[in-house]
Structure formats: structure tokens, C-alpha cells
Scaffold this motif. Structure first.
Motif, PDB file in Angstrom:
ATOM      1  N   SER A 153      26.251  39.823  30.161  1.00 39.47           N
ATOM      2  CA  SER A 153      25.182  38.945  30.651  1.00 39.47           C
ATOM      3  C   SER A 153      25.703  37.515  30.818  1.00 39.47           C
ATOM      4  N   GLY A 154      26.564  37.053  29.899  1.00 35.12           N
ATOM      5  CA  GLY A 154      27.162  35.719  30.026  1.00 35.12           C
ATOM      6  C   GLY A 154      27.974  35.605  31.301  1.00 35.12           C
ATOM      7  N   LEU A 155      28.720  36.653  31.614  1.00 38.80           N
ATOM      8  CA  LEU A 155      29.548  36.636  32.821  1.00 38.80           C
ATOM      9  C   LEU A 155      28.686  36.622  34.078  1.00 38.80           C
ATOM     10  N   MET A 156      27.592  37.383  34.027  1.00 39.00           N
ATOM     11  CA  MET A 156      26.725  37.479  35.202  1.00 39.00           C
ATOM     12  C   MET A 156      25.997  36.168  35.481  1.00 39.00           C
ATOM     13  N   GLN A 157      25.658  35.428  34.403  1.00 35.60           N
ATOM     14  CA  GLN A 157      24.937  34.161  34.584  1.00 35.60           C
ATOM     15  C   GLN A 157      25.774  33.134  35.328  1.00 35.60           C
ATOM     16  N   GLN A 158      27.106  33.289  35.258  1.00 32.51           N
ATOM     17  CA  GLN A 158      27.923  32.209  35.795  1.00 32.51           C
ATOM     18  C   GLN A 158      28.821  32.581  36.961  1.00 32.51           C
ATOM     19  N   GLY A 159      28.538  33.717  37.540  1.00 33.59           N
ATOM     20  CA  GLY A 159      29.152  34.142  38.806  1.00 33.59           C
ATOM     21  C   GLY A 159      30.599  33.768  39.054  1.00 33.59           C
ATOM     22  N   ASP A 160      30.818  32.956  40.075  1.00 33.83           N
ATOM     23  CA  ASP A 160      32.177  32.611  40.501  1.00 33.83           C
ATOM     24  C   ASP A 160      32.953  31.901  39.409  1.00 33.83           C
ATOM     25  N   HIS A 161      32.246  31.085  38.636  1.00 37.42           N
ATOM     26  CA  HIS A 161      32.887  30.361  37.555  1.00 37.42           C
ATOM     27  C   HIS A 161      33.514  31.339  36.563  1.00 37.42           C
ATOM     28  N   SER A 162      32.800  32.435  36.265  1.00 36.17           N
ATOM     29  CA  SER A 162      33.309  33.445  35.334  1.00 36.17           C
ATOM     30  C   SER A 162      34.609  34.038  35.856  1.00 36.17           C
ATOM     31  N   GLU A 163      34.604  34.307  37.151  1.00 36.57           N
ATOM     32  CA  GLU A 163      35.777  34.944  37.739  1.00 36.57           C
ATOM     33  C   GLU A 163      37.007  34.042  37.579  1.00 36.57           C
ATOM     34  N   ALA A 164      36.839  32.756  37.868  1.00 34.66           N
ATOM     35  CA  ALA A 164      37.948  31.809  37.748  1.00 34.66           C
ATOM     36  C   ALA A 164      38.393  31.673  36.291  1.00 34.66           C
ATOM     37  N   PHE A 165      37.402  31.621  35.400  1.00 28.09           N
ATOM     38  CA  PHE A 165      37.679  31.493  33.961  1.00 28.09           C
ATOM     39  C   PHE A 165      38.518  32.680  33.475  1.00 28.09           C
ATOM     40  N   LEU A 166      38.086  33.881  33.829  1.00 29.07           N
ATOM     41  CA  LEU A 166      38.796  35.087  33.385  1.00 29.07           C
ATOM     42  C   LEU A 166      40.209  35.116  33.955  1.00 29.07           C
ATOM     43  N   HIS A 167      40.349  34.696  35.213  1.00 30.63           N
ATOM     44  CA  HIS A 167      41.675  34.730  35.817  1.00 30.63           C
ATOM     45  C   HIS A 167      42.623  33.753  35.128  1.00 30.63           C
ATOM     46  N   SER A 168      42.124  32.581  34.715  1.00 30.55           N
ATOM     47  CA  SER A 168      43.064  31.671  34.055  1.00 30.55           C
ATOM     48  C   SER A 168      43.446  32.163  32.662  1.00 30.55           C
ATOM     49  N   LEU A 169      42.526  32.825  31.973  1.00 31.13           N
ATOM     50  CA  LEU A 169      42.894  33.398  30.672  1.00 31.13           C
ATOM     51  C   LEU A 169      43.890  34.542  30.854  1.00 31.13           C
ATOM     52  N   ARG A 170      43.623  35.359  31.834  1.00 30.55           N
ATOM     53  CA  ARG A 170      44.493  36.511  32.088  1.00 30.55           C
ATOM     54  C   ARG A 170      45.898  36.046  32.449  1.00 30.55           C
ATOM     55  N   ALA A 171      45.972  34.928  33.190  1.00 30.83           N
ATOM     56  CA  ALA A 171      47.271  34.383  33.580  1.00 30.83           C
ATOM     57  C   ALA A 171      48.084  33.948  32.356  1.00 30.83           C
ATOM     58  N   MET A 172      47.390  33.566  31.286  1.00 28.33           N
ATOM     59  CA  MET A 172      48.070  33.202  30.037  1.00 28.33           C
ATOM     60  C   MET A 172      48.598  34.429  29.308  1.00 28.33           C
ATOM     61  N   GLY A 173      48.078  35.591  29.668  1.00 26.51           N
ATOM     62  CA  GLY A 173      48.544  36.824  29.020  1.00 26.51           C
ATOM     63  C   GLY A 173      47.607  37.377  27.966  1.00 26.51           C
ATOM     64  N   VAL A 174      46.451  36.733  27.728  1.00 28.52           N
ATOM     65  CA  VAL A 174      45.512  37.309  26.759  1.00 28.52           C
ATOM     66  C   VAL A 174      44.769  38.479  27.407  1.00 28.52           C
ATOM     67  N   GLN A 175      44.307  39.393  26.555  1.00 24.41           N
ATOM     68  CA  GLN A 175      43.554  40.544  27.024  1.00 24.41           C
ATOM     69  C   GLN A 175      42.076  40.175  27.087  1.00 24.41           C
ATOM     70  N   LEU A 176      41.348  40.812  28.001  1.00 28.20           N
ATOM     71  CA  LEU A 176      39.935  40.478  28.153  1.00 28.20           C
ATOM     72  C   LEU A 176      39.055  41.716  28.051  1.00 28.20           C
ATOM     73  N   ALA A 177      37.927  41.550  27.393  1.00 30.35           N
ATOM     74  CA  ALA A 177      36.980  42.660  27.253  1.00 30.35           C
ATOM     75  C   ALA A 177      35.581  42.192  27.632  1.00 30.35           C
ATOM     76  N   ILE A 178      34.812  43.070  28.267  1.00 27.97           N
ATOM     77  CA  ILE A 178      33.410  42.765  28.545  1.00 27.97           C
ATOM     78  C   ILE A 178      32.580  43.360  27.416  1.00 27.97           C
ATOM     79  N   ASP A 179      31.870  42.491  26.700  1.00 26.31           N
ATOM     80  CA  ASP A 179      31.090  42.864  25.530  1.00 26.31           C
ATOM     81  C   ASP A 179      29.674  43.265  25.943  1.00 26.31           C
ATOM     82  N   ASP A 180      29.026  44.074  25.105  1.00 26.93           N
ATOM     83  CA  ASP A 180      27.638  44.486  25.319  1.00 26.93           C
ATOM     84  C   ASP A 180      27.456  45.053  26.724  1.00 26.93           C
TER      85      ASP A 180
END
Ligand code: C2E
Ligand code: CA
Ligand code: CA
Ligand code: CA
Length: 279
Positions: A153-180
Motif C-alpha cells: 500500500s505504501g508503494l501504491m500511494q507514491q507511484g512513480d516516486h516508489s519506482e525511482a526509490f526502489l531502483h536506487s536501492l536496488r542499484a546499491m545492491g540491497v534486496q527488496l521485498a513487498i510487504d503485506d
């Protein structure tokens, strides 16, 4: 009728004032706890189903203040989100998880990954990517040991911003999970764009898995969807052996819940870890 109306109004006003006071008291208590570093991280194990190997630990924040009424994260996280203090808590949590991970690695213990919950408010406020990088650097922890969980739900509330945020974390090499997962109305299109490695099926779908055929079908569909996208699927809130077997048999990769272990302090979690180099 007029009198009753006024009485009702006064009743509401008093109730609201009281609720506001309770919240204010909690806010004061939380600010103090932050300043004095009174929060603690507990850990809950994540297991792969086909061989029951430990694949990770989820860090869950706790506040233990002797003499004060106990309060859990479901109650205090929303208050911290409202006041913005969640940013300071998130920084402490990420840092403490990295410190603990480093300490276990130094002892030759393998925890898989440590998963940290990131609030959508942290994502919104900015600076989170830099804070995560700093925590990893401070403790010399490789990014692949860290997994960040963000609610659907947090990701959905922030649309494009979420996508950019996730991509910069992923670029650092951390793993990402969608909760709930399953509660936030994302679509296949979103999932394809988000660089996530894991979906965590919300506990609400698992609770009645064995008796509610609609839930069973939804869980089945989520597992199939994860598969087709190459995303690993974990079921939350697994409390019984029956649920565990069912999930394993439909091809769900991993699970977490009271059946496997409740959240516990680091000293207890340490006993669940594998010696390094055993996989
Ligand atoms: P969550 O991220 O969905 O975490 C899972 C919650 O389910 C935890 O509650 C855990 O103790 C509970 N749980 C695990 N297995 C079972 C089970 O088999 N049955 C049942 N009934 N419950 C189970 P907890 O620790 O009270 O945390 C509640 C929520 O508070 C978390 O939900 C998360 O949204 C938030 N939270 C906790 N720690 C943090 C943190 O460090 N940062 C942020 N931003 N949020 C946090
Ligand atoms: Ca979580
Ligand atoms: Ca969850
Ligand atoms: Ca949750």
C-alpha cells in the motif's frame, strides 16, 4: 432532542480530547526513548519450505520500558509516522540491524539476510537511500545481506516516486521485498516495473487458508504470479503445520510465523543461525 444533541457533542469533544492527550503522551514517551536509545530489535526467522533452511531474519522493533505500560509497534509506528520521527527511528533500526549482522558474520554465523521494515513516510521524506548506504559502510556489511521491506500500500500511494526509490536501492545492491502483499491493489504492470526479489503474502490470507476456499485460491494465484515473474514468494503468519504443508505443496518458496518461531531478542535468534559455509 436539542439537549441530547449537545450532550452527544460534549461526549465527542471529551473523547477526542482524551484521545489527543493519550497520543501526545505517547509522542513524548517515544521522543524520549529515541533520545535515550531505548528501542530494541527483535528478530523473527524466515525459512525456506522445501528443506526448512533459515534464509533470513526480520528485524522488528520493540520498546521495553520497565514501569511504563507496554506498547507495540502496531501502536507506536503510526504515531512516529505522523510526527516524522519515523525517520530517526528508521535510521537507528537500519544501523542496529547492520551492526548485528556484522557481529554475527564475525562470529562465523550465517543468518542469510536481515530484513528491515521501511515506512512509506521514510521513502517520502527523502535521504533514506543515503542513510542505508551509510549504515552499510559504517559496519562494513555487504549490501546483499540487507533486505528492505516496503508495504504494497505504501508503494501504491507514491507511484512513480516508489519506482525511482526502489531502483536506487536496488542499484546499491540491497534486496527488496513487498510487504503485506495482496492488500495494496498493485497490478502485474507495477510488479514488472518494481525491481523486487520477494513478495510477502499478508497474514490475512494465511489465517483461514485451510477453511476459506477464496483465501486458498488467492494464495495460489499469488504464488503462481510470483513464479511467472521470477519473484520469490514468502507466506507470513504461518501458525500451523497444516498451513506450512499446504504452502509447501503449492510451491510457495518460504514462510514465516509462530509455527517456525516468534520474534525474539538477538541472543535467542543467534541460536537459530547456521555455521557459515554450510550451504
Ligand atoms: P509486519 O512488517 O507485517 O511484521 C509482521 C508482524 O506480524 C509482527 O508484528 C510479527 O510479530 C507478527 N507475526 C509474525 N508471525 C506471526 C504469526 O504467526 N501470527 C500472528 N498473529 N502474528 C505474527 P509486530 O512485531 O508487532 O510488528 C507490527 C508491525 O509494525 C509490522 O508489521 C511493521 O509494519 C511495523 N514494524 C515493526 N518493526 C518496524 C520497524 O523497525 N520499522 C517500521 N517502519 N515498521 C516496523
Ligand atoms: Ca515486514
Ligand atoms: Ca507483513
Ligand atoms: Ca503489516
Amino acid at each position: 432532542a436539542k439537549r441530547a444533541g449537545r450532550g452527544t457533542y460534549r461526549y465527542y469533544t471529551e473523547a477526542l480530547t482524551q484521545a489527543a492527550q493519550v497520543r501526545l503522551q505517547l509522542d513524548t514517551r517515544l521522543r524520549r526513548a529515541l533520545a535515550r536509545q531505548e528501542f530494541e530489535l527483535w528478530y523473527q526467522p524466515l525459512y525456506r519450505l522445501h528443506d526448512r533452511r533459515l534464509i533470513g531474519l526480520e528485524a522488528l522493533v520493540r520498546l521495553h520500558q520497565p514501569g511504563l505500560p507496554p506498547v507495540g509497534p502496531a501502536e507506536f509506528i503510526p504515531v512516529l509516522e505522523d510526527t516524522g520521527h519515523i525517520v530517526a527511528l528508521g535510521e537507528w533500526v537500519t544501523n542496529e540491524a547492520c551492526r548485528q549482522g556484522r557481529a554475527w558474520l564475525d562470529e562465523g554465523l550465517d543468518f542469510g539476510r536481515i530484513a528491515v521494515n521501511i515506512s512509506s513516510v521514510e521513502m517520502q521524506r527523502g535521504g533514506t537511500v543515503a542513510r542505508v548506504q551509510r549504515a552499510l559502510d559504517t559496519h562494513g556489511l555487504a549490501a546483499e545481506y540487507l533486505e528492505l521491506e516496503i508495504t504494497e500500500s505504501g508503494l501504491m500511494q507514491q507511484g512513480d516516486h516508489s519506482e525511482a526509490f526502489l531502483h536506487s536501492l536496488r542499484a546499491m545492491g540491497v534486496q527488496l521485498a513487498i510487504d503485506d502483499f495482496g492488500t495494496g491493489y498493485s497490478s502485474l504492470a507495477h510488479l514488472k516495473r518494481f525491481p523486487v526479489g520477494k513478495l510477502k503474502i499478508d497474514r490475512g490470507f494465511i489465517r483461514d487458508l485451510m477453511t476459506d476456499s477464496a483465501d486458498a485460491q488467492l494464495v495460489h494465484a499469488m504464488v503462481a504470479m510470483g513464479r511467472s515473474l521470477g519473484i520469490s514468494v514468502l507466506a507470513e503468519g504461518v501458525e500451523t503445520e497444516e498451513q506450512m504443508r499446504h504452502l509447501r505443496d503449492i510451491g510457495c518458496e518460504a514462510a514465516q510465523g509462530y509455527f517456525f518461531g516468534r520474534p525474539a531478542p538477538a541472543a535467542t535468534a543467534r541460536q537459530w543461525l547456521n555455521p557459515a559455509g554450510t550451504e
